[in-house]
Design a protein around this motif. Sequence first.
Motif: not given
Length: 133
Positions: A94-113
């Motif tokens: 596991w690693m901490y990181a910043r997300l890009a190209g997302v809105t709050g509506d896009d986010l869900r557990e298991g989202l492929p990145l």
Amino acid sequence: MEIGVLRRDGRTDPFFDGTAAGKLVIKRCEACDRWYAPDAGGCPECGEEDLAWADASGEAVLVTWTATHGRPAEDGTVPPPVHLALVELAEGPWMYARLAGVTGDDLREGLPLRASFEHPDEGESYVLFRPVG
């Protein structure tokens, strides 16, 4: 939201060499073939103290996240939230990181990145993750 200027500290040279080249480099125990986050100091499984640096795939899934909200500007405009995440790399750590190209509506557990890289004018390049597709 600015993250500030990142600087290497000697222990992180291989990680930042990788980000500068557009590659995610993490630690791997060659003795027992287990992968670890870049800040790992040794292998808790077999006791190996000298972990190697190895290229990771850059594939990950979203474990959890939070949104930070900036202060409104003088003109009243509100900056978009910054999403910070804990991701699980395809190799396991596991690693901490910043997300890009997302809105709050896009986010869900298991989202492929997939890892992508920012190359600021000053300081070190860094990794962030974007949704696949």
